[in-house]
Scaffold this active site. Structure first.
Site: not given
Length: 253
Positions: A105, A144
């Site tokens: 992330y 992400d």
């Protein structure tokens, strides 16, 4: 082998919006989650004895965090980039027989770009980390990455140029990562596909009109390209402001 990655933007909330149903339906061999936003003991997921769970929690409550749920037993697990771990719980690395899996992330530069300098430094460390892993065996990176790499990866490129997630600096770091020996598996298979997004603003009507960004990825060492079967975006799946992305690859783990 089927791998799934999903920024759930709060796993407890996502569980109440169908996470477990999707998990069961997709029947992934490895399921990666970002932005879990919880601490140890705050959730209990029961997907049967065939799956093992690995969690990297952020020190800050209700923030960041990553997890991997896998039916393939890893050879080793590493939490964070450095030996003293990442305080924001952003990276989980599982070593399998045929590859390393890195669930990430990536830090957001923030709307006012106040964290852009930190983001740039982090990107360099992360790229170096992946290159070191790649010396030993191929690497699959998912998560992400908080950047729309090309104009094709964002609905309104002109209006968003220079915005967090679409700055020249962030896009250049993505280019440098790919140039270091990795491929964007979705663009490798579908270089010209438009309107393929994985994140949408929560503003009214935005998702319905598909005004989105593609910021969730599966990257892979370039030498894995012949093994890639498909790369998909499950844009119909709700429960988060992101949707799941999928990689299907010929590998035994």
């Amino acid at each position: 082998m089927k791998l799934v990655s999903w920024n759930v933007n709060g796993l407890r909330a996502c569980v109440n919006k169908g996470f477990n149903d999707y998990f069961k339906e997709t029947d992934a061999d490895i399921f990666c989650v970002q932005e879990t936003k919880l601490q140890e003991g705050q959730i209990s997921l029961d997907h049967g004895e065939e799956y093992a769970q690995f969690w990297n929690y952020a020190i800050k409550k209700g923030y960041s965090g990553t997890a991997v749920i896998t039916r393939i037993k890893p050879l080793s697990v590493r939490y964070g980039l450095e030996e003293d771990n990442e305080p924001e719980g952003r990276v989980l690395t599982l070593e399998f027989d045929a590859f390393y899996l890195v669930n990430v992330y990536t830090p957001n530069a923030k709307r006012d770009l106040s964290r852009l300098d930190y983001r740039m430094e982090w990107e360099d460390r992360f790229r170096g980390y992946l290159q070191e892993l790649d010396k030993h065996k191929p690497v699959i990176v998912c998560g992400d990455l908080n950047v729309a790499h090309q104009e094709i990866d964002i609905k309104n490129a002109k209006a968003n140029r220079g915005a967090s997630g679409f700055t020249v600096e962030e896009r250049d770091k993505m280019t440098r990562l790919l140039d270091a020996g990795f491929i964007d598996t979705f663009r490798h298979l579908y270089p010209d596909r438009t309107d393929a997004y994985s994140w949408w603003s929560n503003m009214p009507g935005v998702r319905e009109r598909n005004v989105g960004w593609r910021i969730d990825y599966f990257l892979a060492s370039a030498r894995l390209a012949p093994s890639i079967i498909d790369a998909e975006i499950d844009c119909h799946v709700m429960g988060s402001d992101h949707c799941p992305v999928i990689l299907k690859i010929e590998a035994k783990g």
